[in-house]
Each structure stands twice: as structure tokens, then as C-alpha cells.
Design a protein around this motif. Structure first.
Motif, PDB file in Angstrom:
ATOM      1  N   TYR A  84     -23.582  -6.357   7.138  1.00 21.96           N
ATOM      2  CA  TYR A  84     -24.098  -7.706   7.416  1.00 21.96           C
ATOM      3  C   TYR A  84     -23.283  -8.390   8.510  1.00 21.96           C
ATOM      4  N   ILE A  85     -21.956  -8.256   8.441  1.00 22.29           N
ATOM      5  CA  ILE A  85     -21.082  -8.878   9.441  1.00 22.29           C
ATOM      6  C   ILE A  85     -21.328  -8.278  10.816  1.00 22.29           C
ATOM      7  N   ILE A  86     -21.469  -6.960  10.885  1.00 22.13           N
ATOM      8  CA  ILE A  86     -21.736  -6.293  12.163  1.00 22.13           C
ATOM      9  C   ILE A  86     -23.041  -6.798  12.769  1.00 22.13           C
ATOM     10  N   MET A  87     -24.094  -6.888  11.943  1.00 17.29           N
ATOM     11  CA  MET A  87     -25.388  -7.364  12.441  1.00 17.29           C
ATOM     12  C   MET A  87     -25.312  -8.846  12.823  1.00 17.29           C
ATOM     13  N   GLY A  88     -24.590  -9.648  12.041  1.00 17.04           N
ATOM     14  CA  GLY A  88     -24.430 -11.065  12.357  1.00 17.04           C
ATOM     15  C   GLY A  88     -23.757 -11.265  13.703  1.00 17.04           C
ATOM     16  N   LEU A  89     -22.728 -10.479  13.991  1.00 19.22           N
ATOM     17  CA  LEU A  89     -22.055 -10.551  15.292  1.00 19.22           C
ATOM     18  C   LEU A  89     -23.017 -10.170  16.414  1.00 19.22           C
ATOM     19  N   GLY A  90     -23.820  -9.149  16.138  1.00 18.76           N
ATOM     20  CA  GLY A  90     -24.790  -8.715  17.142  1.00 18.76           C
ATOM     21  C   GLY A  90     -25.787  -9.821  17.489  1.00 18.76           C
ATOM     22  N   PHE A  91     -26.327 -10.463  16.464  1.00 17.55           N
ATOM     23  CA  PHE A  91     -27.307 -11.527  16.698  1.00 17.55           C
ATOM     24  C   PHE A  91     -26.662 -12.755  17.363  1.00 17.55           C
ATOM     25  N   TYR A  92     -25.379 -12.981  17.088  1.00 19.58           N
ATOM     26  CA  TYR A  92     -24.686 -14.132  17.688  1.00 19.58           C
ATOM     27  C   TYR A  92     -24.568 -13.963  19.206  1.00 19.58           C
ATOM     28  N   PHE A  93     -24.314 -12.725  19.642  1.00 22.42           N
ATOM     29  CA  PHE A  93     -24.088 -12.496  21.070  1.00 22.42           C
ATOM     30  C   PHE A  93     -25.358 -12.168  21.841  1.00 22.42           C
ATOM     31  N   ILE A  94     -26.488 -12.087  21.151  1.00 24.37           N
ATOM     32  CA  ILE A  94     -27.761 -11.864  21.880  1.00 24.37           C
ATOM     33  C   ILE A  94     -28.129 -13.091  22.713  1.00 24.37           C
TER      34      ILE A  94
END
Length: 352
Positions: free
Chosen positions: A342-352
Motif C-alpha cells: 500500500y505504501i509503495i502504491m501510495g508513493l507512486g500515486f503521489y508522484f504521478i
């Protein structure tokens, strides 16, 4: 937790009304609206739980299906009305990720810290695995693949058709679970006995009144919350995708999340897993299709087409949850793996 929700509701609701009248800062109001909705969602959850105990498991199952994601449904309807289709799709993506990875992870992790090994119904887990594969992998990936060469009208037509199929299958799943195969796959009789001995927190009349008032209040606050999205996004540098996937999804499901973790801590893993997976299925097979159909009434229709980051994230979350839960056992390390995803995906969506 209940006292905290009471305090937040008593303070947040008046402030929401006053702030909207006097046009307070959108950032401040965004925080007030979020906390107020979380508190009201707590009352909706408690009222629904009381009614489920009073009216029995069949009607209780229908109530949980209807009100389990009521807050998110209301927020999404007002977002659709405002033309924020991308935020609606992102929030539903966030709900799937939040339920399976964040809540599932916290439930497995916190429960696993207290108990070295926790068990739940293996048959239920395998049944849910099939529905998760269908509702997310089949029903969401297929439109993305086939609509690449379609015009907008054909895309909406396909989305409506798939939405109707999803709703019908969801209703069939409720029929299967609460009528034709009720109790067939229960893990043990002790849980059934404990369920029958439960005492509702509120009477039927009180629960109905609180449920109605809370839903009306959520509708009022949600309409104003949606109006703050643009300014909040510009202030913090958040994209619509991040607001939908992370912020709206967590706010819309906060009370439900807390309940699942609490059940895991009490070693009631069948209930915890049912909340985690059941809520995900509600979103994918009922809430989202309903929103697609409702969008036809607004200026901007919503196709059942996600971005590739959203699709890949949801498919990954589904497969990871199935792999870790299909054996009917959980531990703290399983929970940590889900939380890390979840944290990995959250970071990904934050930097999109």
C-alpha cells in the motif's frame, strides 16, 4: 472510539455549517469536512450493525451491502455532479486498495502481534477469491482493453452493459450467501452461537432514526467537501488522482476500517476478513456500477475505464490478498507485506 466519534460529530457538524455560510478557507474546511464525515460514518456503521442484529442476518446482509459504502457513494455522486469523473474513479480505486492492502494489512498485522496464528474460513476465502478476480481483473481490465479502438458513445454503452452484469451478479452473490447457502460454509458452530447471542447497541427505532439523520448529514457535508478539492489540490500540489486514491478513499471508509482492525484484535478474523473483502466487492460490483448508471443523468457520463496505474495497482492488490488469505491463515508478517504494498502504491500515486 465511539466517544471520539461523538465529539467529532458534535463539533464538526456545526463548524461545517458555519464555515460554509461564512466562506472559510477551503483548506481549513477540507479538514473539518473530512473529520465530520469520518465521525458520521461511525454512527452509520453502529446503526447498521444494530439493525443487522435486530432484523436477522438476511436483512442485515442487505443493510450492510447498502450502507457499508454509503459515505463513499454519496461523495462520489456529488463529485459526478461536479464533473469530477477522474476523482470518482480514483476514489473507487483507492477504496479497493485501501480495503485490501491498508485495512487488510493492519488487521493481519495488529491481530498477528497478539496472536501468532489467526484462522478464518478457508471456503469463504476461496469463494471471495473468485469474485475478486471477476469483479476487478475481468470486469475492469476488459473495458480498458476493448475500448482502445472505440468512440466515446460505444465506450459508455459497453460500460453500462458491464455495470448491469456486475449488479446482477452481486445480487446473485447475496442470494447465494444469505439464502441458498446460508451457513453451509461457516467455519464453526461456536461463531454462529455467539452471533445469535449478540445484543444490539440501539433499538430498531433508534437505529433507523440515527441512520437516517447521519445519512442526511453526510450528504450535506459531502456536497461541500467536493467543492474544496480543486483549491486543496492546488495548495498542496496534489493531483486529482492522489486526492481520489488516498484522501477520499480513506475518509469514505474510515469507520469501516477501524471496525475491521478491532475485530482482528479480538481474534474475530472471519468478521475482519468479511469486512475487508466484502467491502471491496461492494465497491467493485455494486457502488461503481451504480455510479456508472447514475452518471447518465449528469452532464458528464462516467465510463468504466481506469488508467493503467489504477488497473495494475488494483489487480496487484487482489492477487496479493488472494495469495496471502487463500489458506485461511494470517500472521503479522502477512499484514506487513500488505501494508508495504500500500505504501509503495501510495508513493507512486503521489508522484504521478
Amino acid at each position: 472510539m465511539n466517544k471520539l466519534f461523538m465529539i467529532l460529530a458534535c463539533i464538526g457538524l456545526p463548524l461545517s455549517i458555519i464555515g460554509s455560510i461564512f466562506h472559510w478557507s477551503a483548506v481549513i474546511m477540507f479538514g473539518i469536512y473530512c473529520l465530520t464525515i469520518i465521525a458520521l460514518a461511525g454512527f452509520i456503521g453502529r446503526a447498521t450493525e444494530s439493525l443487522a442484529i435486530v432484523l436477522g442476518p438476511r436483512i442485515g446482509g442487505l443493510l450492510n451491502a447498502t450502507f457499508g459504502n454509503a459515505v463513499e457513494l454519496i461523495i462520489s455522486i456529488f463529485s459526478l455532479k461536479a464533473g469530477l469523473v477522474s476523482i470518482v474513479l480514483a476514489s473507487l480505486t483507492g477504496s479497493v486498495l485501501g480495503n485490501l492492502l491498508l485495512v487488510g494489512g493492519l488487521s493481519f498485522f495488529i491481530g498477528g502481534l497478539k496472536y501468532k496464528r489467526q484462522s478464518f474460513s478457508k471456503h469463504e476465502a476461496q469463494h471471495n477469491a473468485g469474485l475478486l478476480i471477476f469483479s476487478v481483473v475481468v470486469a475492469f481490465v476488459i473495458p480498458e482493453v476493448f475500448t482502445t479502438t472505440m468512440n466515446d458513445q460505444d465506450t459508455i454503452f459497453l460500460s453500462v452493459g458491464i455495470s448491469i452484469i456486475l449488479i446482477l451478479l452481486y445480487l446473485a452473490a447475496l442470494l447465494f450467501k444469505f439464502v441458498t447457502h446460508r451457513g453451509v460454509y461457516q467455519s464453526n458452530n461456536k461463531q454462529k452461537e455467539n452471533h445469535e447471542e449478540e445484543v444490539p447497541e440501539w433499538s430498531k427505532l433508534k437505529a433507523i432514526i440515527i441512520l437516517a439523520l447521519s445519512t442526511i448529514a453526510v450528504a450535506y457535508v459531502s456536497e461541500h467537501l467536493v467543492s474544496t478539492f480543486n483549491e486543496v489540490g492546488e495548495t498542496f500540489g496534489w493531483s486529482e488522482l492522489f486526492i481520489g486514491v488516498i484522501i477520499v478513499a480513506i475518509v469514505g471508509n474510515a469507520a469501516e476500517h477501524a471496525s475491521a482492525v478491532m475485530m482482528a484484535y479480538k481474534n474475530k478474523m472471519d468478521v475482519a476478513v468479511e469486512i475487508v473483502v466484502g467491502s471491496t466487492l461492494q465497491v467493485a460490483m455494486f457502488v461503481l456500477p451504480i455510479l456508472v448508471l447514475l452518471s447518465l443523468l449528469f452532464t458528464t457520463s462516467m465510463p468504466l475505464v481506469f488508467t493503467w496505474p489504477e488497473l495494475i495497482s488494483m489487480v496487484t492488490a487482489v492477487l496479493l490478498m488472494i495469495m496471502l488469505s487463500n489458506d485461511g491463515d494470517s500472521n503479522w508478517f502477512d499484514g506487513l507485506a500488505l501494508l508495504a504494498a500500500y505504501i509503495i502504491m501510495g508513493l507512486g500515486f503521489y508522484f504521478i
